[in-house]
Write an enzyme that holds these catalytic residues in place. Structure first.
Site, PDB file in Angstrom:
ATOM      1  N   GLY A  12      14.323  12.842  18.478  1.00 30.45           N
ATOM      2  CA  GLY A  12      14.210  12.621  19.847  1.00 30.45           C
ATOM      3  C   GLY A  12      14.896  10.996  20.378  1.00 30.45           C
ATOM      4  O   GLY A  12      14.548  10.634  21.245  1.00 30.45           O
ATOM      5  N   ASN A  14      18.022  10.579  21.546  1.00 29.56           N
ATOM      6  CA  ASN A  14      18.588  10.932  22.594  1.00 29.56           C
ATOM      7  C   ASN A  14      17.426  10.945  23.670  1.00 29.56           C
ATOM      8  O   ASN A  14      18.098  10.488  24.856  1.00 29.56           O
ATOM      9  CB  ASN A  14      19.637  12.028  22.466  1.00 29.56           C
ATOM     10  CG  ASN A  14      20.801  11.948  21.749  1.00 29.56           C
ATOM     11  OD1 ASN A  14      21.744  11.053  22.402  1.00 29.56           O
ATOM     12  ND2 ASN A  14      21.021  12.444  20.680  1.00 29.56           N
ATOM     13  N   ARG A  66      12.297  37.815  20.090  1.00 28.37           N
ATOM     14  CA  ARG A  66      13.159  36.869  20.352  1.00 28.37           C
ATOM     15  C   ARG A  66      13.243  37.007  22.047  1.00 28.37           C
ATOM     16  O   ARG A  66      12.966  35.988  22.533  1.00 28.37           O
ATOM     17  CB  ARG A  66      14.527  37.192  19.999  1.00 28.37           C
ATOM     18  CG  ARG A  66      15.578  35.932  19.968  1.00 28.37           C
ATOM     19  CD  ARG A  66      14.924  35.008  18.819  1.00 28.37           C
ATOM     20  NE  ARG A  66      15.758  33.742  18.805  1.00 28.37           N
ATOM     21  CZ  ARG A  66      15.827  32.776  17.995  1.00 28.37           C
ATOM     22  NH1 ARG A  66      14.418  32.825  17.159  1.00 28.37           N
ATOM     23  NH2 ARG A  66      16.245  31.693  18.036  1.00 28.37           N
ATOM     24  N   ASN A 108      24.544  19.552  27.400  1.00 33.87           N
ATOM     25  CA  ASN A 108      24.285  19.698  25.927  1.00 33.87           C
ATOM     26  C   ASN A 108      25.134  18.470  25.548  1.00 33.87           C
ATOM     27  O   ASN A 108      25.976  18.067  25.816  1.00 33.87           O
ATOM     28  CB  ASN A 108      24.815  20.835  24.947  1.00 33.87           C
ATOM     29  CG  ASN A 108      24.579  20.952  23.595  1.00 33.87           C
ATOM     30  OD1 ASN A 108      23.308  20.250  23.235  1.00 33.87           O
ATOM     31  ND2 ASN A 108      25.420  21.209  22.848  1.00 33.87           N
ATOM     32  N   HIS A 110      27.002  16.862  22.150  1.00 36.51           N
ATOM     33  CA  HIS A 110      27.599  17.253  20.535  1.00 36.51           C
ATOM     34  C   HIS A 110      28.090  16.243  20.001  1.00 36.51           C
ATOM     35  O   HIS A 110      29.103  15.479  20.736  1.00 36.51           O
ATOM     36  CB  HIS A 110      28.301  18.682  20.852  1.00 36.51           C
ATOM     37  CG  HIS A 110      29.198  19.111  19.433  1.00 36.51           C
ATOM     38  ND1 HIS A 110      28.405  19.775  18.796  1.00 36.51           N
ATOM     39  CD2 HIS A 110      30.227  18.678  18.858  1.00 36.51           C
ATOM     40  CE1 HIS A 110      28.856  19.998  17.781  1.00 36.51           C
ATOM     41  NE2 HIS A 110      30.070  19.576  17.525  1.00 36.51           N
ATOM     42  N   ASP A 151      29.133  25.435  22.252  1.00 39.86           N
ATOM     43  CA  ASP A 151      29.755  24.388  22.464  1.00 39.86           C
ATOM     44  C   ASP A 151      31.194  24.696  23.325  1.00 39.86           C
ATOM     45  O   ASP A 151      32.169  23.913  23.159  1.00 39.86           O
ATOM     46  CB  ASP A 151      30.472  23.775  21.183  1.00 39.86           C
ATOM     47  CG  ASP A 151      29.302  23.272  20.526  1.00 39.86           C
ATOM     48  OD1 ASP A 151      28.143  22.758  21.008  1.00 39.86           O
ATOM     49  OD2 ASP A 151      29.221  23.150  19.263  1.00 39.86           O
ATOM     50  N   GLU A 181      26.577   8.847  21.785  1.00 47.35           N
ATOM     51  CA  GLU A 181      25.659   9.857  22.172  1.00 47.35           C
ATOM     52  C   GLU A 181      24.615   8.905  23.271  1.00 47.35           C
ATOM     53  O   GLU A 181      24.219   9.551  24.274  1.00 47.35           O
ATOM     54  CB  GLU A 181      24.989  10.340  21.069  1.00 47.35           C
ATOM     55  CG  GLU A 181      25.676  11.432  20.465  1.00 47.35           C
ATOM     56  CD  GLU A 181      25.006  12.020  19.303  1.00 47.35           C
ATOM     57  OE1 GLU A 181      23.960  12.822  19.693  1.00 47.35           O
ATOM     58  OE2 GLU A 181      25.411  12.010  18.201  1.00 47.35           O
TER      59      GLU A 181
END
Ligand code: GRF
Length: 212
Positions: A12, A14, A66, A108, A110, A151, A181
């Site tokens: 964590g 980020n 799922r 997101n 990456h 992505d 990031e």
């Protein structure tokens, strides 16, 4: 107020960068409503609790299928009245139902300059191993919106980081986090909270804030 739910799987850092930027007043107009992990032991949940933020685990293994897991996750996002979902080191694929519920509202981060070193199987240290193997001189990080691919969504912000001859996958991972990031993700959220972002034809347009 833009309400964020941050999805995490691990340490964590980020998430921490987002919380620090908020506390420093750098993201006016946004708040973290909740942090959700697929892994009850994720240190990211601790970080959230230390800041008085709702933190919980929604794990695939606790559901029969799922589909049930996806339904439960979507229900929690809705419960927190989420406007923006932030994937901050989240290692579970986001299903099409959730992408459809939050069009261009899922971010997101990456750890490469997309379209290099991304897609299925490119996560964590592997990304940096492949970058070093290929001998690139510059790598970096990308914040993008999430679509149903891996992505492949619209690219929002990118920042380059130089590769050094002595780099190992670990040292490169660390510098990409520190130099790219941890800066990009708070910056992207601040732009969104300020209403300065549009997605048109799969491309992200940034309003420079100057009145025409
Ligand atoms: C980061 O490198 C991120 O880009 C990747 O997973 C890592 C997450 O680290 N997808 P943390 O949990 O935010 O510390």
């Amino acid at each position: 107020m833009l309400r964020l739910t941050v999805l995490v799987s691990g340490g964590g850092t980020n998430l921490q960068a987002i919380l620090d930027a908020m506390e420093a007043g750098q993201i006016p107009g946004a708040t973290v409503a909740a942090v959700i992990s697929n892994n009850a032991g994720a240190y990211a949940l601790e970080r959230a609790r230390k800041h008085g933020i709702a933190a919980e685990c929604v794990a695939p293994k606790d559901f029969e299928s799922r589909k049930d897991f996806h339904r439960a996750l979507l229900a929690r996002l809705q419960f927190y009245q989420t406007d923006l979902v932030v994937l901050a080191g989240y290692l579970v694929a986001v299903p099409p139902e959730i992408v459809a519920a939050y069009p261009n509202r899922i971010l997101n981060i990456h750890p490469s300059l997309i379209p290099a070193f991304c897609g299925t199987g490119y996560y964590g240290l592997r990304v940096h191993e492949e970058a070093l193997k290929r001998g690139v001189k510059v790598t970096g990080a990308t914040v993008h919106f999430v679509d149903t691919g891996t992505d492949t969504g619209p690219i929002f912000l990118q920042k380059a980081v130089e590769v050094r001859p002595e780099d190992t996958p670990k040292s490169l991972q660390k510098r990409v986090m520190e130099e790219a990031e941890w800066k990009l993700l708070p910056a992207a959220i601040a732009l969104l909270a300020a209403g300065r972002v549009q997605v048109r034809n799969g491309k992200v347009l940034l309003d420079d804030g100057i009145e025409q």
